[in-house]
Design a protein around this motif. Sequence first.
Motif, short mmCIF file in Angstrom:
data_model
loop_
_atom_site.label_atom_id
_atom_site.label_comp_id
_atom_site.label_asym_id
_atom_site.label_seq_id
_atom_site.Cartn_x
_atom_site.Cartn_y
_atom_site.Cartn_z
N PRO A 96 0.89 -1.19 0.06
CA PRO A 96 0.03 0.02 -0.14
C PRO A 96 1.04 1.14 0.00
CG PRO A 96 -0.43 -1.39 1.90
CD PRO A 96 0.87 -2.15 1.12
N GLN A 97 0.32 2.18 -0.63
CA GLN A 97 1.02 3.42 -0.88
C GLN A 97 1.73 4.25 0.40
OE1 GLN A 97 -0.87 5.50 -3.85
NE2 GLN A 97 0.53 4.95 -5.49
N ILE A 98 0.68 3.99 1.39
CA ILE A 98 1.12 4.57 2.74
C ILE A 98 2.25 4.04 3.56
CG2 ILE A 98 -1.28 5.51 3.49
CD1 ILE A 98 -1.93 2.67 4.82
N ALA A 99 2.19 2.57 3.23
CA ALA A 99 3.50 2.08 3.73
C ALA A 99 4.89 2.60 2.96
CB ALA A 99 3.19 0.42 3.60
N THR A 100 4.69 2.57 1.86
CA THR A 100 5.95 2.97 1.02
C THR A 100 6.09 4.34 1.44
OG1 THR A 100 4.76 1.81 -0.86
CG2 THR A 100 6.61 2.91 -1.43
N ALA A 101 5.27 5.04 1.66
CA ALA A 101 5.48 6.64 1.89
C ALA A 101 6.26 6.69 3.22
CB ALA A 101 3.98 7.42 2.03
N VAL A 102 5.67 6.13 4.35
CA VAL A 102 6.41 5.97 5.65
C VAL A 102 7.79 5.45 5.63
CG1 VAL A 102 5.95 5.77 7.91
CG2 VAL A 102 4.13 5.87 6.56
N LEU A 103 8.03 4.35 4.85
CA LEU A 103 9.09 3.87 4.88
C LEU A 103 10.23 4.65 4.15
CD1 LEU A 103 9.60 0.96 6.06
CD2 LEU A 103 9.72 -0.02 3.63
N LEU A 104 9.84 5.07 2.95
CA LEU A 104 10.51 6.17 2.53
C LEU A 104 11.21 7.26 3.17
CD1 LEU A 104 9.34 6.14 -1.30
CD2 LEU A 104 11.48 5.19 -0.58
N LEU A 160 4.74 7.06 -5.68
CA LEU A 160 3.64 6.87 -6.83
C LEU A 160 4.11 5.97 -7.69
CD1 LEU A 160 2.49 10.69 -7.65
CD2 LEU A 160 1.15 8.52 -6.69
N LEU A 161 5.57 6.16 -8.12
CA LEU A 161 6.23 5.40 -9.16
C LEU A 161 6.36 3.89 -8.89
CD1 LEU A 161 9.10 7.51 -10.58
CD2 LEU A 161 7.28 6.77 -11.65
N LEU A 162 6.67 3.65 -7.64
CA LEU A 162 6.68 2.22 -7.36
C LEU A 162 5.66 1.30 -7.58
CD1 LEU A 162 9.47 1.30 -5.85
CD2 LEU A 162 8.25 1.26 -3.76
N TYR A 163 4.32 2.04 -7.13
CA TYR A 163 3.13 1.10 -7.51
C TYR A 163 3.09 1.38 -8.96
CZ TYR A 163 -1.53 -0.08 -7.75
OH TYR A 163 -2.61 -0.87 -8.06
N ASP A 164 2.89 2.28 -9.53
CA ASP A 164 2.52 2.51 -11.10
C ASP A 164 3.51 1.70 -11.96
OD1 ASP A 164 0.40 3.86 -10.25
OD2 ASP A 164 1.30 5.96 -10.71
N ILE A 165 4.69 1.83 -11.57
CA ILE A 165 5.72 1.01 -12.50
C ILE A 165 5.36 -0.40 -12.58
CG2 ILE A 165 8.24 0.26 -12.63
CD1 ILE A 165 8.96 2.89 -12.21
N VAL A 210 -4.05 10.33 -1.37
CA VAL A 210 -3.15 9.75 -0.20
C VAL A 210 -1.83 10.21 -0.13
CG1 VAL A 210 -2.27 7.80 0.62
CG2 VAL A 210 -4.39 7.65 -0.54
N VAL A 211 -1.06 10.31 -1.32
CA VAL A 211 0.27 10.72 -1.33
C VAL A 211 0.26 12.35 -0.86
CG1 VAL A 211 2.22 11.03 -2.95
CG2 VAL A 211 1.00 9.08 -2.98
N GLU A 212 -0.41 12.82 -1.62
CA GLU A 212 -0.23 14.48 -1.33
C GLU A 212 -0.81 14.87 0.20
OE1 GLU A 212 -1.02 16.27 -5.79
OE2 GLU A 212 -2.77 16.53 -4.26
#
Lengths: 322, 316, 566
Positions: free
Chosen positions: B149-157, B190-195, B258-260
Amino acid sequence: MKAGIALLLALIWLPLAGYVMFRPALGALAPYLLLPSIPAVILLYGIAVRSWRESRVAVFGVTLVCFWLLMAVTAPYLPLLDPNKPIAPFVAPGGIKHGVLFLLGSDMRGRDVLSRTLWGCQRVLVWGITATSVAYVVGAGFGLIAGYLGGWWDEFVSFAGNVLLSFPVMLLFILVLNLLGQSGFNIIIAVTCSSAPVIMRIVRGLALDARSRDYILAAQTRGEHPLWIMWVELLPNVRGPLIIDACLRLGYTTVAITTLTFLGLGLQPPDPDWGLMIKEAATAALLWKYSYMLIVPAVSVSSLILGFNLIADGTREMSLRD
Amino acid sequence: MRNLVVRRAIQMLLIMLTVSLLLFAIFDSDQFREKAAVAELGGFGIATLSADDYHEWLQKKGLNEPFLARYAQWLKAVAHGDLGRSVEKDVAVATLLKESLANTAILAFFVLLGLIPIALTLGVLAGMNEGSRLDRVISVAAVITTSIPQIATAVLLTVILALGLGWVPAKSAMTDGWSFRPLVLPLLTLLLYDIGYLVRMTRAAMTEVMASQYIRTAVLKGLPPWRVIMKHALRNALVVPVTLIFLELNGLLSQVVVVEVFFQYAGFGRMLFDAANFGDIQVLQAATLVAIAVAVVSQLLSDAAYTFLNPRVRFK
Amino acid sequence: MSPPAEHALLPKLRQQLERGVLSRREFIRFATLLGMAAGTAYAMAGVAAPVMAGGTLPFPAAEPGAKRGGKLRVGEMVARMEDPATYNWNEMANQTRPMLEYLTMVGADNVVRPMLMESWKASADLKVWTLTVRGGVMWHNGEELNAEHVAWNIRRWSDPALGSSNFGLSTFAALTELTGAKDPKGRALRRPLKNGVEVLDSHTLRLNLAQPVLSVAEDCGEFCTLVVHPSFKPPLSRNPIGTGPYTLTELRVGDRCILKRVEKTTDGRDFKYWGGEVYLDEIHFYHYEQDNQAAALASGSVDAIYELSVEQIELAQSIPGAKILSVETAQTLCCRMQVDVKPFNDIRVRRAVVKAADNPAIKKLVFGNHGTVASNFHVSPVHPEYFPLAPVVRDVAGAKQLLKEAGYEKGIDLNIVVGNNDGPWQQAACEALRDQVKEAGINLTVTVVPATKFWEIWTKVPFGATSWAHRPLGTMALAQAYRSGASWNESHFSDPEFDQALSDAEATIDVQARKAKMQKVEQILQDAAVVVQPMWRPVFILASSKVYGYKAHPARQMQLNKVWMG
């Protein structure tokens, strides 16, 4: 066989949903409710592995999903610490504090991360599966109506679907949850509003295609009621693409539920929940040495979604081979 | 083609009318009025008001007007190009919309800039050699990134790149004016998921093409493999991914919320989120209309791309 | 200007101080309330006063090495600036405070000091107050502040139709009277007193109150009482005229709020600030959600933040070049039960809940060694009239017995609603309560609702956990939350004996007698088992070490006039 699978699914889902949704009302019954579900999950896993055995990918996905299902139904019987009880904050994974071992560490309020993670899968699974199922019933119902009856029915249902689809998904969620209040049941409604139109489109297309097939015509000449024809003849014959879509959709719904909780719009604390764990970690555990508080729930939720995705991939792969 | 555009435009107008009416209806409840009062006066303030004073307050704020009248008023204003004013932010909706859309467009531009070459290359490479080790690595990586999930990617990054290594700021509020570094985290998320998503689609299309009769024939004819791929396979395999990229424009509008919100980037998604939470009806109306327009236009573009790229459709 | 005459009570206070009946802290609090300058009060109490700028200025003296110039970047939620009287977020007031000012200022040491009001004097019965407006205060439009301007503001705050939380403050409520009519919900209607606010001359005005009020000076420093120019029309952000050293140059809600030093008045003259030198050229508030503020400071996007939650202390400690500041407060959480709703209408049930709770354990769990344990009667040790009752002792067996008597031998299911409006610690406290009362057979579920939703229902839920802000006097919160029929009486507690005892205490000036009377008030409330009130919370803030003069304030009021950047 089909009836057996349905029975197993009911044996797992009904007690689990009852347990998560109405635990206070169950009273003394609650501790025993989930016992029959444990053998049911194991049995279901066996059947699933057999029927997907041609695809290694799907078997791996089934294993992941069944692992979480098993955790969901066994959590009350495992020797876990109370997931809501603060004991000692910021204990690293494997650390011992106050004579208590924290295998996966403790969070910023001193609760055991392992037991929160294992308990947390209950909510995500129950609300995710329930919401997707409801969306399916609604979407498929309208899709059949539109596809089979056609005409004005089709126009109306399709337009309503287009209206719902034209909202950005997040906006739809926020509106529904703000309007109706933030609870699991309203998440079901929100997910239905956003997913049902897509399902409706798929089913409508399949129904249009199937309408001219022989078995439908045969049923019609037998004089059967259109609704009966739709549910009993049409739907089972278009199930292939639906299973794939359903697995993908389960993944989306899981993401949606965790994201909504993360944004403070979904399921409300205090019960453990993966989205909530990530949210809390995002506040207090932004340092590498505390990042286990984030990584554990993140890996958990990702593995569940991965499971759903792999089942979808495997099924597609198998259907292409046939 | 022209017929299609006209039909879509009519449909879009109809949907816009329905949706705006729905939104107005939703925000016409007593519950919403109370919410608005709490937002303005606070829980302690509103508790000091008597029932009459509360009604007078609603009257003063124009919240008590019948909703059809308000709707008609709004429609008239919109027809004259006036999108109204944000109650929460005290800014013209048009200004707010312009700025936030520009910010999201910048984000989307960089997303596409990274997405298209990376995803198409990886997808084609994987699909070209179905079953090879490269294919397996790419496929596994793609399915995993689409499962986080993008929330997890976001926090981890944030933990790694911002607070751990200190390479980029943790939030993208851009308080010191525009710069690229704060954009890195939302972009990567965003890229990680979309790619992952686009790679899987491209790979599927490519394997399908590679298995088709005419490619096999070409290979049998003894043409060098790279020529077969460049000349015959690619064009057919890219039809689906390219149409998907256009549809992705619409998906981005939802994903960016979510990302914004997480990175506090002042874009369209965050504006939408704030407005929906506050009940800022005029902003919400305008934003939804824009979202609908984007949905319809991206659908049209994707159809056009399909027609243009797909020889079977074009020559029919 | 001649020093204002002393209040009749001051000699007596001095006597009590000398005899040791009154602590030094209590003396300073009371003396300043009654109009004595803070510096004098500190001196009389024999305590080293915080170094002040001198005269009647409320600000600390200039620090050696203080530099002029630079900008301070503060991370907080950037909110709308509509009407200062109806502000409902502290953040709104923080954005406004460099521009608009209060009549008085409650300092970080909890002592009230004169600001736009240079001095105040109460009659012996505390019903007539004479306020002197500071001379030489310039509005940003070049006018001088006068008594008419202040009277206009006070009348506005006393208007029951404004919907301002100021109306809940004793002073402004005492400027109204009952009309005798009731609204459909049974609430008694009020109207402003005819001759409540009298302007005596250009810089003097008089308040004729309907009831004795002790807290006039402190009420005038509450966060919604920023003084606006009489030409004010909401929203403030479009037409900011103030008396402060800064003015608003840009407001983007949810993004930024920029304030710059005022150099010229709008009519073209040099602006001279009454409060002496201010150091910062610009104050920038940047929008960061509560959860994100510490991370924003860590990546250097801001220099100071509005609040640090207790869970973030570990994180904050590892940020290089940042300092954590904290202060103890009278902010609290009241888990209150509505006494007229089943099952709480049975006092045995309420007593069982109270008895089953372990207040010290809850405090320890939520705030560790910070904060103070409370004892369920909503008067804090920081309040001057605090009478220390025996602390509440946990008694699980007693709670079980009470439940049994009330007919709940098999236990009882209860539900508490919490909104986390003041942070997730509220929920943590409720969860701790849940775990404790379980042992007595009370199955408490915690329902967490979003903060905004909570303010729609806070007076309606049978069992709810409401955060109550810091109030300088113990009687203030009691009058607002527990007097029969008060607007904020969320527990519906109504006891004529309590009302009478509270009124007695409010009208009693002698501190010892007043304290004695508070014993009865506190005891009635504690015995009625209306609230479980586990603790008085601490406030934490975080700032870069480059920022000087930035202090944690018990009511979280940011006072940036003397802050400078090193």
